[in-house]
Design a protein around this motif. Sequence first.
Motif, PDB file in Angstrom:
ATOM      1  N   TRP A 130       3.031  -3.615   3.258  1.00 52.54           N
ATOM      2  CA  TRP A 130       2.433  -2.250   4.002  1.00 52.54           C
ATOM      3  C   TRP A 130       3.851  -1.435   3.908  1.00 52.54           C
ATOM      4  CZ3 TRP A 130      -2.326  -0.732   4.563  1.00 52.54           C
ATOM      5  CH2 TRP A 130      -3.367  -1.567   4.771  1.00 52.54           C
TER       6      TRP A 130
ATOM      7  N   SER B  61      -2.796   6.550   1.081  1.00 53.29           N
ATOM      8  CA  SER B  61      -3.631   5.069   0.992  1.00 53.29           C
ATOM      9  C   SER B  61      -4.322   4.926  -0.565  1.00 53.29           C
ATOM     10  CB  SER B  61      -4.446   5.156   2.226  1.00 53.29           C
ATOM     11  OG  SER B  61      -5.462   6.117   2.126  1.00 53.29           O
TER      12      SER B  61
ATOM     13  N   TRP C 133       0.472   2.936   3.212  1.00 59.32           N
ATOM     14  CA  TRP C 133       0.075   2.380   1.893  1.00 59.32           C
ATOM     15  C   TRP C 133       0.338   0.784   1.693  1.00 59.32           C
ATOM     16  CZ3 TRP C 133       3.143   0.682  -2.629  1.00 59.32           C
ATOM     17  CH2 TRP C 133       2.385   0.589  -3.708  1.00 59.32           C
TER      18      TRP C 133
END
Length: 237
Positions: A152, A66, A139
Amino acid sequence: MCGRFIITDTASDLAAMFDVEHEGVNLPEPSWNIKPTEQIPIVLESAKAGPVVRRLEAARWSLVPSFATELQASFPTFNARAETAAEKPTFKSSVVSRRALVPATGYYEWRTVGGMKTPYFIYSDDGLPLAFAGLYAWWRNPALADDDPARWVLSATILTQDAEGAVADLHDRMPVILAEEWWDQWLDPHTRGDQSLIDAAVAASREADESLRFHEVAPVRGNGPELIEPVGAPSSV
């Protein structure tokens, strides 16, 4: 390591096999030559605001943590070493609560002798799909707008361990393969993962390791069922 694998089951077959309650969109078709960064089906469990739901989703095979600033990493992330995943910044958050199963009909490995690499196909002796222990991450692409559905990215990696049994003659690493009795514990997002959980999963995988079989195949190029035919086998045509 595990750098190429195959999955010949359809999404509906996998959903039934892994007791999936929700099938995601754009799930990949069966493939006999899956490479890193391609889309793969993964099984995960989520519990954002209610009961745990088991899901089958499409994920990019190469984990993007992330905190990453871009999609492409400067080092390979399609595998994570089981011995160190819980301490590596790229993987440790996923170890805690974002664990997955990666279904596979089998995988390829190359035996290296001198400068020559010979490919082999590795599979279960019962013909059933394998369940690799995996990790996943979400992410957010900072270059895309908040209302862009592509902002995303779901990605995943496959845990590897020291090779066990006969496959150790091919390569010194192999994927961690989980038996069905381990699936619930591995996927449960309420189970806080740490190195001890990974170590227990690796220890439990040894029974599955003993069921593996392999045979030599021709150079792995293209995509089709002929890729897993044993070298020297009569043509199926």
